[in-house]
Design an enzyme around this catalytic site. Structure first.
Site, PDB file in Angstrom:
ATOM      1  N   ASP A  86       0.802  -1.386  -0.093  1.00 37.68           N
ATOM      2  CA  ASP A  86      -0.039   0.020   0.030  1.00 37.68           C
ATOM      3  C   ASP A  86       0.882   1.318   0.008  1.00 37.68           C
ATOM      4  O   ASP A  86       2.086   1.269   0.516  1.00 37.68           O
ATOM      5  CB  ASP A  86      -0.945  -0.085   1.137  1.00 37.68           C
ATOM      6  CG  ASP A  86      -1.894  -0.834   1.191  1.00 37.68           C
ATOM      7  OD1 ASP A  86      -2.121  -1.790   0.314  1.00 37.68           O
ATOM      8  OD2 ASP A  86      -2.759  -1.014   2.125  1.00 37.68           O
ATOM      9  N   HIS A 238       3.863  -2.283   3.062  1.00 31.12           N
ATOM     10  CA  HIS A 238       3.624  -0.958   2.654  1.00 31.12           C
ATOM     11  C   HIS A 238       4.948  -0.671   1.973  1.00 31.12           C
ATOM     12  O   HIS A 238       5.845  -0.914   2.610  1.00 31.12           O
ATOM     13  CB  HIS A 238       3.381   0.121   3.719  1.00 31.12           C
ATOM     14  CG  HIS A 238       2.118   0.025   4.517  1.00 31.12           C
ATOM     15  ND1 HIS A 238       1.829  -1.163   5.465  1.00 31.12           N
ATOM     16  CD2 HIS A 238       1.191   0.617   4.470  1.00 31.12           C
ATOM     17  CE1 HIS A 238       0.649  -0.950   5.780  1.00 31.12           C
ATOM     18  NE2 HIS A 238       0.140   0.185   5.268  1.00 31.12           N
TER      19      HIS A 238
END
Length: 716
Positions: A86, A238
């Site tokens: 992400d 992430h």
């Protein structure tokens, strides 16, 4: 000339250019601010945790299809891991993650932020070429649960356009910012997911949230990412938003360890046996996407440039505010020393003086001007020449009456030819070698002429600038101009005197040696600022031009914004003409070169460049109040205003003025200063376009009447 012809001659097109430029600037700043999550950004709110999603979703798999009537969810098969990242792409960490994936022959799904895609489209393109998958994570990482449906649609649509411009694709996958596992989905988040489903997206959640963004350590990340007992899983990591070095290391360890145990690492769509999430974008979407990317890149550069300009303008302005009082102090000490020297030396008899008053439609204030000149206590003979420049009102009638009543007043009439021509006519008719040039709306004090011509005792001095005071200072506009005049005459002119580079002897009050005027051929009609043009020519001819603070003249300033604009427009345009005309002084030698290299760069920086950039800097400052640290911007503005007020206080004290006028300074910074900046911009554009500019006549209101007493030292 008819009114229609006049309107045709006035340059209007530059206002359209100025408006378009301002619109582009504001649009670019807003795009940059929005794209980087600072305009309209919403953070996750506590109320988004209220309620929960339906059991069919909360107890289901991490990939949910909400486009139909009932939610459908799927899970990853055993020993199949869908790696998801992400918040990217990030120019540092995403390429490192892609390198690890390629080294292990693995693939992943990247849920990208549209604004980051626009900043780094090459990384997205690389991910797709290497077999990875792209999903949407909104354009600015907005909290969809607290956003309206239109904002959700807007965010998702912008991201699709950024992907179309960067890699020529759209995506069917979407992951909501701040979301995690299905059973943690709140009711507002579920409603946001439904809105995304109605837009045709498959909503991706996760089985295992590694929380690598907390940087808990490589081992903790690997442990949180390892499925239990050979189960399949969607892993959330992430690749942006901070230091992701632990994520990169943990990914390498995880791929090495689990691949040895027979796990397969692939994209989300392949893991769930779904159609490919990446679909080709249309040509139109590619074009608009490219425009979006180019616009965001331009806005990013614009913000950077404006930050640099803001700093440069701040430094230059600060240096000027520090330098002006220092030069003023030097000038004051020099003047006091010169006065003490003169007090012990026998003075030569003062020379006779010719005072020239050019008058075009000056019926309102001409009589008061002339009577103040005649009422002088100057001990030598003076003559006052009224030069009527083809007036269409009662100016010649008043001039003829004054000529009959006052023995030392003469009226000279000529066809209308403009102020420079009128002054040249007066000079030709003058009887004496010392000439004082006075505007027809100006009133002298009794000692003004004596104080004004005193510096001409020095044979090196060719001209003397007096100290002009605003008489009609009752209103807000008058007070603003009063402050401007006091600062200009008691700080700027003192500096120019010390540096021997005076650019202007004002038309309201100036004394000249006839020899100096003859050396430059009199006044020129080539510019609209005949006083600045003349002064620069005299400086270039080798004469000194000095400032005499005690020679006071009271003038009527424009009383309306329209009149003020017209006056300053002419002044500024004429100054630009004069600067261009005398540009060769920059490379000349002697006094001329010294004048050019000291005066012209100063005028270029502080009267042209900075005023042109100032509105942009001000817009950036307002932008900074909303998208940057507002305290920094506010403190900068307060500090700048305080510095201006301190300089103004010193100037007012030097001029013997009351300090109570300072209360208008903060408003002056907001309103009056912007008006003057726009005047400079309009003048510069007019000059660049080569548009003609007519002489603007300022309508007089009659501040001084014929029977009024002469003004005092501290004001009217």
């Amino acid at each position: 000339m008819t009114g229609r012809e006049k309107r045709r001659r006035d340059p209007r097109g530059h206002w359209i250019l100025l408006f378009l430029g301002a619109l582009t600037l504001v649009g670019g700043l807003l795009l940059g601010g929005y794209a980087h999550g600072v305009v309209g950004e919403s953070t996750q709110h506590e109320y988004t945790k209220s309620g929960s999603a339906p059991a069919a979703v909360a107890d289901g798999g991490p990939v949910v299809n909400l486009s139909g009537g009932a939610p459908e969810s799927v899970r990853a098969p055993r020993r199949t891991i869908a790696l998801t990242f992400d918040d990217g792409p990030d120019p540092r960490w995403t390429p490192q993650i892609l390198d690890v994936l390629r080294r292990h022959g693995a693939h992943a799904t990247f849920f990208v932020i549209g604004a980051h895609v626009a900043d780094h489209p090459d990384i997205v393109d690389r991910a797709i070429r290497e077999g990875d998958e792209i999903g949407s994570h909104t354009y600015t990482h907005v909290d969809m649960a607290s956003s309206s449906p239109w904002r959700i649609r807007f965010e998702l649509d912008l991201t699709q356009r950024a992907l179309a411009g960067a890699a020529g694709i759209h995506t069917r996958l979407m992951r909501m910012p701040y979301s995690s596992v299905p059973d943690g989905l709140s009711a507002p988040e579920y409603r946001a997911a439904q809105e995304a489903g109605r837009q045709g997206y498959v909503v991706a959640l996760t089985d295992q949230d590694t929380e690598d963004w907390r940087r808990p350590g490589v081992d903790r990340i690997v442990q949180a990412a390892t499925p239990r007992k050979g189960a399949g899983a969607v892993l959330m990591l992430h690749d942006s938003g901070g230091d992701r070095s632990q994520t990169v290391q943990a990914l390498d360890v995880l791929l090495t360890r689990l691949s040895a145990k027979g796990y397969r690492f692939t994209t989300l769509s392949q893991a769930m046996r779904l159609p490919s999430a990446d679909v080709p974008a249309s040509t139109l979407d590619k074009v608009t996407g490219t425009a979006l990317i180019d616009g965001q890149r331009w806005s990013g550069r614009l913000t950077g440039w404006l930050g640099v300009l803001f700093a440069i303008a701040g430094v230059l302005t600060t240096l000027r505010l520090l330098a002006l009082p220092l030069f003023a102090h030097v000038h004051v000490r020099r003047v006091r020393r010169e006065r003490r020297r003169r007090a012990g030396v026998r003075q030569e008899p003062p020379p006779p003086v010719s005072v020239i008053v050019p008058a075009y439609n000056e019926e309102v204030g001409l009589a008061a001007t002339v009577r103040s000149l005649v009422a002088t206590d100057y001990p030598a003979p003076i003559e006052v020449l009224i030069v009527d420049d083809g007036s269409s009102d009662d100016t010649p009638v008043i001039g003829a009456r004054l000529e009959r009543e006052l023995a030392n007043v003469r009226l000279v009439r000529r066809p209308n030819g403009g102020k420079p021509a009128a002054l040249n006519t007066g000079i030709a008719h003058a009887s004496h070698e010392v000439l004082v040039l006075v505007d027809g709306d100006t009133v002298f004090q009794r000692d003004t002429i004596g104080n004004l011509v005193r510096p001409l005792a020095d044979p090196r001095v060719g001209a003397v600038s007096g100290n002009t005071k605003v008489a009609n200072r009752k209103g807000l506009i008058g007070r603003w101009q009063h402050l401007e005049y006091v600062i200009g005459f008691n700080l700027d002119r003192r500096m120019f005197d010390v540096l021997e580079c005076m650019p202007t002897v004002p038309g309201a009050i100036g004394a000249f040696r006839r020899e100096a005027l003859a050396s430059v051929g009199g006044l020129s009609t080539e510019t609209l600022a005949e006083d600045t043009d003349l002064t620069m020519a005299i400086c270039r001819a080798g004469w000194r031009v000095v400032y005499e603070e005690t020679a006071l003249a009271w003038t009527e300033a424009p009383s309306s914004l329209r009149q003020l604009w017209r006056q300053r427009y002419r002044w500024c345009y004429g100054t630009l003409q004069a600067m261009w005309k005398h540009k060769r002084a920059l490379v000349e030698r002697g006094r001329s070169g010294r004048f050019g290299r000291r005066c012209l760069p100063y005028l270029t920086i502080f009267q042209v460049a900075l005023p042109c950039l100032a509105p942009v800097v001000d817009v950036f400052a307002v932008y900074g109040m909303f998208v940057m640290n507002p305290l920094t911007v506010a403190v900068s503005w307060v500090a700048f205003t305080a510095a201006q007020a301190a300089a103004a206080t010193y100037a007012l004290k030097l001029d013997g003025e009351r300090l109570r006028t300072l209360w208008v300074m903060p408003l002056q910074q907001i309103v009056y200063r912007q008006l003057m900046y726009l005047v400079v911009i309009q003048s510069l554009v007019t000059a660049v376009l080569g548009a003609p500019l007519r002489w603007h006549v300022i309508r007089r209101t009659g501040t001084f009447s014929e029977g009024d007493p002469l003004p005092s030292r501290v004001g009217v």
